[in-house]
Design an enzyme around this catalytic site. Structure first.
Site: not given
Ligand code: PMP
Length: 439
Positions: A145, A240, A277
């Site tokens: 994702y 990522d 995050k």
């Protein structure tokens, strides 16, 4: 456990907020439906819901809350920032300090740019790679994702080197056709895709350690080969690291030598990296960065445009700096590793005692529990697990005050606020859950 207020609030939320939640992963749809728990306070490793029930939190807000809720150093930094005004629309010295801190920890980043979410960070790395290479296609991996921008919400076609199909309504097939999705940990599939599309490919985008269909390690040598092949075709490698950066050690997966692999990820640096995050210390943030000549594509230096009213705001940056300072304290990651090791092994042993097949993938302070009797090394294997058993486990744990993410694909995240007593309590809860599942 009484959750009357959560149920009432959910009814109200449904009338005002689409689906009652501001992110679909918060709904309980994947675990049998009903009202999600409405939390009102977090402190350390605990949450309190609107009915005053206490939970041990392993959701950690899907990763960012690595220090636990309301860590005093972060809270103080946010308050200080708020007193000085939260948004200027001008550059600040804080941004330089934070960029320096991140660059020191992740040396492949010659230049960085702060944005507001992981989604934005990933989306922009793709634009930058396309600007730099003058190509348009992207190769990504099934089950990874990368946020909700058009290009990365594309599923695999019918074979490893067919063009993608949209994973969401509202994404034109013309855009999906720019994306090729291949299975993770399968170098032959990547090779086949590159043979067919490599000369049109701007970038290969990968979570170097997967966090989105459980925690899944790259096989030994996989990332090295991925980087080598991608570059052979003149495409860029994008990592990522929205979940992985600062999760396993003070740095990113690309700088992590402590992997339980026979090799290490060192020396397989990407051209571009997306972050998010943890680096925001619980406030909204994202960042991307990479090689100088690639990053110089970005406006105002280059032709690739990216901007943000909120980007680099003093509140998020201050929280991020404070979070990294706390993480840099000696012993932080050893503690996370130790807590997760005893929790994962306790849960694994309890499952075995009750004859519940369970595969646990753990890396440092994060792990995933897959209800199956086979290893999980790619998305197909993660899908081939028992969702109903997970849902039953999730609910039995929740009833005992243990908060997990409501999806069989999400990881458990430890925080530095968890204690040995929390682990013991959680293992006991798991023991009871497995016993009831077998009853
Ligand atoms: N990349 C990865 C690897 C993620 O796990 C996520 C979020 N779960 C994102 C990107 C998107 O980040 P955000 O939700 O901050 O937009």
């Amino acid at each position: 456990m009484n959750r009357t207020r959560s149920e009432q609030l959910y009814k109200q939320a449904l009338t005002h907020i689409v689906g009652g939640v501001n992110s679909p992963s918060r709904s309980f749809k994947a675990v049998g439906g009903g009202a999600p728990v409405f939390m009102k306070r977090g402190q350390g490793a605990y949450f309190w819901d609107e009915d005053d029930n206490r939970y041990i939190d392993y959701l950690a807000a899907y990763g960012p809350i690595i220090l636990g809720h309301a860590h005093p150093h972060v809270t103080e930094a946010i308050c200080r920032a708020a007193l000085n005004g939260t948004l200027y629309g001008t550059p600040t010295e804080l941004e330089i300090e934070f960029a320096r801190l991140i660059k020191e920890a992740v040396p492949s980043l010659d230049k960085v740019r702060f944005v507001n979410s992981g989604t934005e960070a990933v989306m922009t790395t793709i634009r930058v790679a396309r600007a730099y290479t003058g190509r348009s296609k992207i190769i990504k991996f099934a089950g990874c994702y990368h946020g909700h921008s058009d290009l990365v919400l594309v599923a695999a076609g019918s074979g490893p080197s067919t063009l993608g199909i949209p994973d969401s309504a509202g994404i034109p097939t013309t855009i999906a056709h720019e994306v090729i999705t291949v299975p993770f940990n399968d170098i032959e599939a990547l090779k086949a895709a590159l043979e067919r599309w490599g000369h049109e490919t701007a970038a290969v985008m990968v979570e170097p350690i997967v966090g989105n269909f459980g925690m899944v390690m790259p096989k030994h040598g996989y990332l090295e080969e991925l980087c080598r092949l991608t570059r052979e075709y003149g495409a860029l490698v994008i990592y990522d690291e929205v979940i992985t950066a600062f999760r396993f050690h003070y740095g990113a997966a690309q700088t992590f030598a402590g992997l339980p692999l026979s090799g290490s990820l060192l020396d397989v640096e990407p051209d571009l990296t997306a972050l998010g995050k943890i680096i925001g210390g619980g406030l909204p943030i994202g960042a991307y960065g990479g090689r100088k000549e690639v990053m110089e594509q970005v406006a105002p230096l280059g032709p690739a445009y990216q901007a943000g009213t909120m980007a680099g705001n003093p509140a998020s940056i201050s929280a991020g700096i404070a979070c990294l300072q706390a993480l840099a304290e000696p012993g932080t990651y050893a503690k996370l590793d130790k807590l997760a090791a005893s929790l994962a092994s306790g849960i694994g042993e309890a499952a075995a005692r009750h004859g519940v097949p369970l595969t646990i993938n753990r890396i440092g302070g994060a792990f995933s529990t897959h209800f199956c009797d086979h290893p999980v090394t790619n998305y197909e294997e993660a899908q081939d697990t028992d969702g109903e058993q997970f849902a039953a486990f999730f609910r039995l744990m929740l009833e005992q005050g243990i908060c997990l993410a409501p999806s069989k694909y999400e990881a458990w995240f430890l925080t530095i606020a968890h204690t040995e007593q929390d682990i013991e309590k959680t293992v006991q809860a798991a023991e009871l859950a497995f016993r009831q599942m077998k009853a």
